[in-house]
Scaffold this motif. Structure first.
Motif, mmCIF file in Angstrom:
data_model
loop_
_atom_site.group_PDB
_atom_site.id
_atom_site.type_symbol
_atom_site.label_atom_id
_atom_site.label_comp_id
_atom_site.label_asym_id
_atom_site.label_seq_id
_atom_site.Cartn_x
_atom_site.Cartn_y
_atom_site.Cartn_z
ATOM 1 N N MET A 4 0.831 -1.197 0.000
ATOM 2 C CA MET A 4 0.000 0.000 0.000
ATOM 3 C C MET A 4 0.867 1.248 0.000
ATOM 4 S SD MET A 4 -2.962 1.364 -0.070
ATOM 5 C CE MET A 4 -4.129 0.081 0.364
ATOM 6 N N ILE A 5 0.656 2.114 -0.980
ATOM 7 C CA ILE A 5 1.377 3.380 -1.064
ATOM 8 C C ILE A 5 0.368 4.517 -1.005
ATOM 9 C CG2 ILE A 5 2.767 4.862 -2.575
ATOM 10 C CD1 ILE A 5 4.148 2.394 -3.604
ATOM 11 N N TYR A 6 0.699 5.506 -0.198
ATOM 12 C CA TYR A 6 -0.140 6.698 -0.056
ATOM 13 C C TYR A 6 0.515 7.854 -0.797
ATOM 14 C CZ TYR A 6 -2.252 3.904 3.622
ATOM 15 O OH TYR A 6 -2.866 2.884 4.313
ATOM 16 N N VAL A 7 -0.304 8.659 -1.458
ATOM 17 C CA VAL A 7 0.182 9.833 -2.171
ATOM 18 C C VAL A 7 -0.461 11.068 -1.572
ATOM 19 C CG1 VAL A 7 0.310 11.011 -4.408
ATOM 20 C CG2 VAL A 7 0.525 8.518 -4.302
ATOM 21 N N VAL A 8 0.386 12.019 -1.183
ATOM 22 C CA VAL A 8 -0.100 13.285 -0.624
ATOM 23 C C VAL A 8 0.456 14.423 -1.466
ATOM 24 C CG1 VAL A 8 -0.264 12.365 1.721
ATOM 25 C CG2 VAL A 8 1.834 13.481 0.991
ATOM 26 N N PRO A 9 -0.273 15.514 -1.605
ATOM 27 C CA PRO A 9 0.251 16.635 -2.387
ATOM 28 C C PRO A 9 1.305 17.404 -1.588
ATOM 29 C CG PRO A 9 -1.882 17.203 -1.470
ATOM 30 C CD PRO A 9 -1.630 15.764 -1.106
ATOM 31 N N SER A 10 2.121 18.169 -2.293
ATOM 32 C CA SER A 10 3.091 19.021 -1.613
ATOM 33 C C SER A 10 2.343 20.058 -0.775
ATOM 34 C CB SER A 10 4.019 19.697 -2.618
ATOM 35 O OG SER A 10 3.275 20.371 -3.617
ATOM 36 N N LEU A 11 3.041 20.639 0.161
ATOM 37 C CA LEU A 11 2.393 21.454 1.204
ATOM 38 C C LEU A 11 1.598 22.624 0.633
ATOM 39 C CD1 LEU A 11 2.184 21.230 4.224
ATOM 40 C CD2 LEU A 11 4.196 22.686 4.457
ATOM 41 N N LYS A 16 -5.007 22.520 -9.098
ATOM 42 C CA LYS A 16 -4.680 21.796 -10.319
ATOM 43 C C LYS A 16 -3.654 20.692 -10.047
ATOM 44 C CE LYS A 16 -2.832 22.387 -14.994
ATOM 45 N NZ LYS A 16 -2.230 23.334 -15.963
ATOM 46 N N LEU A 17 -2.635 21.019 -9.257
ATOM 47 C CA LEU A 17 -1.604 20.027 -8.942
ATOM 48 C C LEU A 17 -2.173 18.917 -8.065
ATOM 49 C CD1 LEU A 17 1.371 19.309 -9.339
ATOM 50 C CD2 LEU A 17 1.887 20.583 -7.248
ATOM 51 N N ARG A 35 -3.307 16.581 2.138
ATOM 52 C CA ARG A 35 -2.111 16.887 2.930
ATOM 53 C C ARG A 35 -2.448 17.609 4.235
ATOM 54 N NH1 ARG A 35 3.496 17.587 1.809
ATOM 55 N NH2 ARG A 35 4.487 18.155 3.772
ATOM 56 N N GLY A 36 -3.389 18.550 4.148
ATOM 57 C CA GLY A 36 -3.617 19.393 5.316
ATOM 58 C C GLY A 36 -2.362 20.203 5.587
ATOM 59 N N LYS A 37 -2.014 20.338 6.840
ATOM 60 C CA LYS A 37 -0.797 21.072 7.201
ATOM 61 C C LYS A 37 0.255 20.154 7.785
ATOM 62 C CE LYS A 37 -3.248 25.431 8.001
ATOM 63 N NZ LYS A 37 -3.527 26.533 8.973
ATOM 64 N N ARG A 38 0.148 18.870 7.457
ATOM 65 C CA ARG A 38 1.053 17.896 8.045
ATOM 66 C C ARG A 38 2.477 18.035 7.509
ATOM 67 N NH1 ARG A 38 -2.386 12.427 7.315
ATOM 68 N NH2 ARG A 38 -2.862 13.472 5.339
ATOM 69 N N THR A 39 3.421 17.942 8.400
ATOM 70 C CA THR A 39 4.830 17.989 8.034
ATOM 71 C C THR A 39 5.286 16.603 7.564
ATOM 72 O OG1 THR A 39 5.594 17.378 10.245
ATOM 73 C CG2 THR A 39 5.211 19.735 9.817
ATOM 74 N N ILE A 40 6.514 16.541 7.047
ATOM 75 C CA ILE A 40 7.071 15.259 6.642
ATOM 76 C C ILE A 40 7.133 14.306 7.838
ATOM 77 C CG2 ILE A 40 9.149 14.093 5.776
ATOM 78 C CD1 ILE A 40 7.513 15.597 3.658
ATOM 79 N N GLN A 41 7.507 14.832 9.002
ATOM 80 C CA GLN A 41 7.571 13.986 10.193
ATOM 81 C C GLN A 41 6.185 13.481 10.571
ATOM 82 O OE1 GLN A 41 10.531 12.920 11.714
ATOM 83 N NE2 GLN A 41 9.007 11.468 12.469
ATOM 84 N N PHE A 51 4.805 6.491 1.755
ATOM 85 C CA PHE A 51 4.099 7.599 1.116
ATOM 86 C C PHE A 51 5.013 8.319 0.130
ATOM 87 C CE2 PHE A 51 6.293 9.668 4.584
ATOM 88 C CZ PHE A 51 6.654 10.911 4.071
ATOM 89 N N LEU A 52 4.374 8.922 -0.858
ATOM 90 C CA LEU A 52 5.043 9.772 -1.830
ATOM 91 C C LEU A 52 4.400 11.140 -1.801
ATOM 92 C CD1 LEU A 52 5.137 7.275 -4.832
ATOM 93 C CD2 LEU A 52 7.142 8.108 -3.576
ATOM 94 N N VAL A 53 5.183 12.168 -2.000
ATOM 95 C CA VAL A 53 4.670 13.533 -2.077
ATOM 96 C C VAL A 53 4.606 13.933 -3.540
ATOM 97 C CG1 VAL A 53 5.110 15.949 -1.514
ATOM 98 C CG2 VAL A 53 5.552 14.170 0.196
ATOM 99 N N TYR A 54 3.430 14.331 -4.006
ATOM 100 C CA TYR A 54 3.279 14.738 -5.403
ATOM 101 C C TYR A 54 3.476 16.243 -5.510
ATOM 102 C CZ TYR A 54 1.919 14.271 -10.247
ATOM 103 O OH TYR A 54 1.939 14.238 -11.614
ATOM 104 N N SER A 55 4.501 16.633 -6.269
ATOM 105 C CA SER A 55 4.845 18.045 -6.412
ATOM 106 C C SER A 55 4.874 18.408 -7.893
ATOM 107 C CB SER A 55 6.218 18.320 -5.793
ATOM 108 O OG SER A 55 7.244 17.772 -6.620
ATOM 109 N N SER A 56 5.295 19.615 -8.198
ATOM 110 C CA SER A 56 5.405 20.047 -9.595
ATOM 111 C C SER A 56 6.474 19.243 -10.334
ATOM 112 C CB SER A 56 5.733 21.538 -9.656
ATOM 113 O OG SER A 56 6.944 21.805 -8.954
ATOM 114 N N ARG A 57 7.332 18.525 -9.601
ATOM 115 C CA ARG A 57 8.362 17.672 -10.215
ATOM 116 C C ARG A 57 7.910 16.218 -10.289
ATOM 117 N NH1 ARG A 57 13.390 20.027 -6.680
ATOM 118 N NH2 ARG A 57 12.086 19.151 -5.006
ATOM 119 N N GLY A 58 6.615 15.989 -10.046
ATOM 120 C CA GLY A 58 6.105 14.621 -10.047
ATOM 121 C C GLY A 58 6.183 14.024 -8.654
#
Length: 269
Positions: A4-11, A16-17, A35-41, A51-58
Motif C-alpha cells: 500500500m502506497i499513499y500519495v499526498v500533495p506538496s504542502l 490543479k496540482l 495533505r492538510g498542514k502535516r509535516t514530513i515527520q 508515502f510519496l509527495v506529489y509536487s510540480s516535479r512529479g
C-alpha cells in the motif's frame, strides 16, 4: 502481497496540482490523501516509509534527509557525450566486442534511478528494447513516472524514456522462475543495491533500498536465462574474476566504475 502506497500533495500545492496527483495515484492503484498542514515527520509517523509527495516535479520521496524525484542525473551528460560521438562503456558492454549494429533486448535488473536504462534506450541500435525491474515500490513509482511523464527539452531523449518498460519486481524471482521473456542481455548494478556513495541523492532513499547481493549462483542462473551475455557494473572485480576467469572488463583506465561481461555458452558457439 500488494504494497500500500499513499500519495499526498506538496504542502502548498494548488488545486490543479492536487487533481493531477490524485489522478496519477488512482491510475497506479495508490491511495490519495489530502495533505492538510502535516509535516514530513507527521506523515512518517502516520505512514512510515509508505508515502510519496506529489509536487510540480512529479512524485517524490521526501524524508528529513532530503527529497528524491526523477531526473536524468549523470545520464544527461552521458547522452550529451553520445551526441558528440564519444564512447559509452555501458553501451559497449551491452553490445559486446565486435558487435554489429543490430538491435538487442536488455533487461535492467536493478533499475534504481533509471539513468542506465535511459542511456541504453537512447544509445542502443534502433529497434532495441529495454525493460527494467525495480524491487522498491516507492523507487519504482518515481522512476516509472519519469519514464512515462518526464518531458526533456530534446524530443529524442523523451522518446528514449518512453521506450523503457519498468515494472516492480525482484530480479531474484525472475532468475529463479522458469517463466518470463528471454533477453539478449541481463544487466545488474549491484552497487545500487549496496550503495557506498556519500552523494546526497542517495540519502532520501537509503531506508527503502534493497540490499540483496548478487551471488555466484545467481550470476550462473543469469547466464542460463540470457541469450547472449550478462553485464555487471562494479568497482572491484577481484572476486568476480576469481569466480569467472573468462570475464571481459570494460571501462576507462581512470574510471572508478567498470563493467564485467560474461558471455553465455550458447552465444559463444
Amino acid at each position: 502481497m500488494t504494497h500500500m502506497i499513499y500519495v499526498v500533495p506538496s504542502l502548498k500545492a494548488k488545486e490543479k496540482l492536487q487533481s493531477e496527483g490524485k489522478a496519477w495515484a488512482e491510475s497506479q492503484g495508490f491511495t490519495y490523501v489530502p495533505r492538510g498542514k502535516r509535516t514530513i515527520q507527521d506523515l512518517m509517523d502516520e505512514y512510515g516509509e509508505d508515502f510519496l509527495v506529489y509536487s510540480s516535479r512529479g512524485p517524490q520521496i521526501d524524508r528529513p534527509e532530503g527529497s528524491h524525484f526523477f531526473s536524468l542525473n549523470m545520464a544527461e551528460l552521458r547522452i550529451q557525450n553520445l551526441r558528440k560521438g564519444q564512447r559509452d562503456h555501458l553501451l559497449e558492454a551491452l553490445m559486446g566486442r565486435g558487435s554489429s549494429k543490430l538491435p538487442i533486448t536488455v533487461l535492467d535488473c536493478t533499475c534504481g534511478f533509471g539513468a542506465d536504462a535511459a542511456v541504453a534506450s537512447f544509445g542502443l541500435p534502433t529497434g532495441s528494447r529495454v525493460d527494467a525491474l525495480e524491487v522498491s515500490p516507492l523507487l519504482e513509482a518515481v522512476t516509472s513516472w519519469g519514464f512515462s511523464h518526464f518531458v526533456h527539452k530534446k524530443d529524442d531523449v523523451t522518446a528514449a524514456l518512453r521506450r523503457v518498460s519498468l515494472r516492480r519486481g525482484d530480479y531474484r524471482d525472475y532468475l529463479l522462475s522458469d517463466e518470463g521473456p528471454v533477453y539478449d542481455v541481463l544487466y545488474f548494478d549491484p552497487m545500487f543495491q549496496r550503495p557506498v556513495e556519500t552523494s546526497c541523492q542517495f540519502q532520501p532513499v537509503r531506508a527503502i533500498m534493497e540490499h540483496g547481493g548478487l551471488t555466484r549462483d545467481l550470476i550462473e542462473r543469469a547466464l542460463q536465462k540470457a541469450r547472449r551475455r550478462v553485464v555487471i557494473k562494479e568497482r572491484d572485480f577481484r572476486q568476480l574474476c576469481r569466480d569467472f576467469p573468462e570475464v571481459t572488463l570494460y571501462g576507462g583506465k581512470y574510471s572508478r566504475i567498470g563493467y564485467a561481461v560474461l558471455e553465455c555458452d550458447s552465444w559463444k558457439k
